[in-house]
Every structure is written in structure tokens, then in C-alpha cells.
Scaffold this motif. Structure first.
Motif, PDB file in Angstrom:
ATOM      1  N   ASN A 180       0.819  -1.215   0.000  1.00 43.81           N
ATOM      2  CA  ASN A 180       0.000   0.000   0.000  1.00 43.81           C
ATOM      3  C   ASN A 180       0.855   1.268   0.000  1.00 43.81           C
ATOM      4  O   ASN A 180       0.411   2.334  -0.417  1.00 43.81           O
ATOM      5  CB  ASN A 180      -0.935   0.027   1.215  1.00 43.81           C
ATOM      6  N   SER A 181       2.092   1.164   0.479  1.00 41.58           N
ATOM      7  CA  SER A 181       2.960   2.341   0.572  1.00 41.58           C
ATOM      8  C   SER A 181       3.413   2.843  -0.793  1.00 41.58           C
ATOM      9  O   SER A 181       3.979   3.932  -0.897  1.00 41.58           O
ATOM     10  CB  SER A 181       4.179   2.032   1.441  1.00 41.58           C
ATOM     11  N   GLY A 306      10.252  11.576  -2.861  1.00 44.53           N
ATOM     12  CA  GLY A 306       9.735  10.223  -2.657  1.00 44.53           C
ATOM     13  C   GLY A 306       9.927   9.375  -3.900  1.00 44.53           C
ATOM     14  O   GLY A 306       9.974   9.887  -5.018  1.00 44.53           O
ATOM     15  N   VAL A 307      10.045   8.084  -3.684  1.00 49.50           N
ATOM     16  CA  VAL A 307      10.126   7.106  -4.782  1.00 49.50           C
ATOM     17  C   VAL A 307       9.111   6.005  -4.491  1.00 49.50           C
ATOM     18  O   VAL A 307       9.016   5.515  -3.354  1.00 49.50           O
ATOM     19  CB  VAL A 307      11.540   6.500  -4.911  1.00 49.50           C
ATOM     20  N   LYS A 312       4.789  -2.676  -4.821  1.00 46.41           N
ATOM     21  CA  LYS A 312       5.807  -3.222  -3.927  1.00 46.41           C
ATOM     22  C   LYS A 312       5.966  -2.366  -2.666  1.00 46.41           C
ATOM     23  O   LYS A 312       5.670  -2.790  -1.566  1.00 46.41           O
ATOM     24  CB  LYS A 312       7.139  -3.362  -4.653  1.00 46.41           C
ATOM     25  N   PHE A 313       6.431  -1.138  -2.823  1.00 40.92           N
ATOM     26  CA  PHE A 313       6.613  -0.256  -1.660  1.00 40.92           C
ATOM     27  C   PHE A 313       6.890   1.175  -2.133  1.00 40.92           C
ATOM     28  O   PHE A 313       7.174   1.415  -3.318  1.00 40.92           O
ATOM     29  CB  PHE A 313       7.773  -0.737  -0.780  1.00 40.92           C
ATOM     30  N   GLY A 314       6.785   2.092  -1.211  1.00 39.50           N
ATOM     31  CA  GLY A 314       7.136   3.486  -1.471  1.00 39.50           C
ATOM     32  C   GLY A 314       7.882   4.055  -0.289  1.00 39.50           C
ATOM     33  O   GLY A 314       7.716   3.593   0.853  1.00 39.50           O
ATOM     34  N   ILE A 315       8.728   5.052  -0.552  1.00 39.82           N
ATOM     35  CA  ILE A 315       9.497   5.702   0.512  1.00 39.82           C
ATOM     36  C   ILE A 315       9.473   7.211   0.276  1.00 39.82           C
ATOM     37  O   ILE A 315       9.858   7.693  -0.798  1.00 39.82           O
ATOM     38  CB  ILE A 315      10.952   5.194   0.545  1.00 39.82           C
ATOM     39  N   ARG A 316       9.013   7.931   1.278  1.00 38.32           N
ATOM     40  CA  ARG A 316       9.007   9.391   1.234  1.00 38.32           C
ATOM     41  C   ARG A 316       9.546   9.911   2.560  1.00 38.32           C
ATOM     42  O   ARG A 316       9.181   9.416   3.627  1.00 38.32           O
ATOM     43  CB  ARG A 316       7.598   9.933   0.991  1.00 38.32           C
ATOM     44  N   ILE A 317      10.423  10.901   2.487  1.00 36.56           N
ATOM     45  CA  ILE A 317      10.914  11.604   3.672  1.00 36.56           C
ATOM     46  C   ILE A 317      10.469  13.059   3.537  1.00 36.56           C
ATOM     47  O   ILE A 317      10.705  13.680   2.501  1.00 36.56           O
ATOM     48  CB  ILE A 317      12.451  11.541   3.784  1.00 36.56           C
TER      49      ILE A 317
END
Length: 343
Positions: A180-181, A306-307, A312-317
Motif C-alpha cells: 500500500n505504501s 519520494g520514490v 511493492k513499496f514506497g518511501i518518502r521523507i
């Protein structure tokens, strides 16, 4: 015709009304040469009049007491009256023409542009909201357990914020686990936290109407090589942007370089690198190569690269950031190193 030719203004956006007057009740603010008028209804009149005992520069009217001739007299002698073209619907526009019998002119977002640079009181409110947000994230590290749902965690975030001094949420909380990310604006679901999950958070709160905005990820037990590679890329972009922000910077070239970094790694860029915030969670400026912005001291913005790897997944700072003449200060201060919780 430009905003500089205005003889008066009709302010409909409640955020702009609050910014200009401090009023939080429903109504319409008229700015005219003879004075400032706030038109509301009986549900809010007592609260408005109580507030206006402090500020005598505004006169309040109950909408039920006004007739056709009252409305036409408000802008008597005014040739061009501004309206908020970014907020007013076509139906509202036609109603204003009928009601006030004036020539309506676009304001060119003069209030929104003025709101970009904050006063000290505004900055203090955002700092308080950021402090509560940081404390909430620290609480989550101990609170979250395998088997909890995204909805449960989102509810805990709201509860913590309100019990620790916030007016409420700055926007709908994002708690996105596992696949979901990969959706930047995921809505919390009944999906349960699983071992080896990644959990993406995006949340903030309001203090006296002013917003914080914050994103982090937590890794449940382990982190894969792919997740670590993407995390390090996002962190490096975040760090590069933050180190280059300063008063007077023309941002276009900075974000062209960041966009090229994404292309070089074959990552899709799904949103801008940040935005202004204050009484609204999204305000001017927008941080991307498509917007040529010159940063000014006391602007409040977010930095949020963010990417997202589909399914699969996501990453945001993301952090809330204050611009000053020597650089930029992060007001949300939780660490940005890879953080694991017990699986």
C-alpha cells in the motif's frame, strides 16, 4: 485589468478571512473604501461581535437584515472590485454580479502570495505543531505492533495529537503498510502490519489553525536490499535539497538537477519536491522545476522527495522547513536514519 487597480475586494475563502482578520466564523468579508464589512448569519453573530469588540475596524451584519439596496451600497463609487478567482465557483461569481452590481476583477492571488512569508506568531504556531508531530512519531515507534491495522494506527495518531495540544489534524493521515505504501496518497485500510513490512507515514496537526507536515517510514524487523537502495536515494535527494535552500535562492535550477537524478536512476517522479504551508496544508510556493520561485526569509515550506515502486513499496521523507538568510532550519526534527521496529 490588474489587482493594483482594485477599489475593493470580496473575500470568500475562509482561510484568507482568518489570515486577514482572525475570524473563524462562516461569512464573507468585504473590503471597501468606507471600511471593512463581515456578513454572517445568526448562528455566528454573537461570536463574531464578541471578537470584534477587540477589533473595531470591521462591522458585522446579519445576512437576514440586509436587502438589495444595502448590498448595492456597499461598494458605492467603486469601479473595480476583486474576487478570489481560485476559490469562487461560477455560481458564486454570478451571484456576486447580481448582488453587488460591480465590475468583478481577478485578484491574481494577492492574499495567497502575501501569505508565503510568515510573521513570527505564525512561525511559532507551526513550531508548536511540529513539536507535537515529532512527539507523536516517537510514540508510534513503541506503540505499533504486528497485527495492528492501518486504521488503528491512524486513529492513534489523531488521538495522540489532540491529547497533546493540537487543534486537530492538518490533513487526512496516511498510514500505508507493505505494498500500500507505493501509493503516495494511500488511505488507511484494514490491512494488518506484517513482519518485514515497510510502513509509510504522512501526518501533521494544527495549532491555532497552522499546520505541520511530516513523512517517515518504519521497517518492521528487516529491510531488503532494494528498499535500502531506494531509501538511500531518497535520503540523498532530501539532504541535497535541504543543504541548498537559503534566502534568495532561485529554485528552478535546483529542482531541475533533482529531476535529472530521478531520470538517471529511472525512477518515476510522481509529485513535487515540496510546497508551502501555513493555514493551509498546501500553499504557495510549489517546489519543482516548473515553478520559478525565489525563496525569501521566513517562508515555511516542506521538503518531500519520494520514490514509489508500483505494487511493492514506497518511501518518502518529509520535513517542515523554515527559510532564513543562512540556510534552512527543519522544524520537524525526528531523525531521518533508517529506523527499524520489532517484527
Amino acid at each position: 485589468m490588474t489587482a493594483s487597480n482594485l477599489d475593493g475586494m470580496i473575500i470568500s475563502n475562509p482561510v484568507n478571512i482568518r489570515y486577514l482578520t482572525g475570524l473563524t466564523s462562516e461569512g464573507t468579508l468585504l473590503i471597501e473604501p468606507k471600511g471593512n464589512i463581515f456578513i454572517t448569519d445568526s448562528r455566528y453573530l454573537e461570536a463574531v461581535n464578541s471578537f470584534l469588540t477587540i477589533d473595531q475596524e470591521i462591522v458585522a451584519y446579519d445576512i437576514r437584515s440586509l436587502n438589495k439596496y444595502d448590498y448595492e451600497s456597499f461598494f458605492a463609487g467603486c469601479e473595480n472590485v476583486g474576487f478570489e478567482e481560485g476559490y469562487v465557483t461560477y455560481e458564486m461569481y454570478k451571484a456576486y454580479l447580481r448582488t453587488y452590481q460591480v465590475n468583478l476583477v481577478e485578484t491574481e492571488r494577492i492574499i495567497e502570495l502575501h501569505r508565503m512569508v510568515k510573521e513570527e506568531e505564525e512561525i511559532d504556531n507551526v513550531k508548536r505543531a511540529c513539536m507535537i508531530t515529532d512527539r507523536c512519531f516517537e510514540h508510534l515507534k513503541d506503540f505499533i505492533k504486528v497485527g495492528m491495522t492501518e486504521k488503528e494506527i491512524a486513529y492513534e495518531i489523531e488521538k495522540f495529537m489532540k491529547l497533546n495540544g493540537a487543534d486537530g489534524l492538518a490533513f487526512d493521515t496516511i498510514v500505508a503498510t507493505g505494498p500500500n505504501s507505493s501509493m503516495p496518497h494511500a488511505i488507511p485500510t484494514d490491512r494488518k502490519v506484517e513482519p518485514k513490512d515497510i510502513i509509510q507515514f504522512d501526518f501533521g496537526c494544527k495549532v491555532n489553525g497552522y499546520c505541520s507536515d511530516f513523512s517517515r517510514v518504519l521497517f518492521v524487523g528487516e529491510i531488503t536490499e532494494e528498499e535500502e537502495r531506494v531509501y538511500n536515494f531518497v535520503f540523498n535527494e532530501y539532504d541535497y535539497i535541504l543543504k541548498n535552500l537559503t534566502e534568495g535562492l532561485d529554485t528552478k535550477e535546483l529542482f531541475k538537477k533533482c529531476e535529472q537524478d530521478y531520470k538517471d536512476k529511472e525512477f518515476d517522479l510522481l509529485h513535487s519536491f515540496g510546497h508551502g504551508l501555513g493555514l493551509d496544508i498546501h500553499e504557495e510556493p510549489i517546489l519543482s522545476s516548473k515553478h520559478d520561485i525565489k525563496l525569501k526569509k521566513n517562508m515555511l515550506i516542506t521538503v518531500e522527495p519520494g520514490v514509489y515502486v508500483p505494487s511493492k513499496f514506497g518511501i518518502r521523507i518529509e520535513d517542515t522547513v523554515l527559510i532564513n538568510k543562512n540556510g534552512a532550519n527543519t522544524l520537524t526534527k525526528s531523525g531521518v536514519a533508517i529506523c527499524k521496529i520489532r517484527g
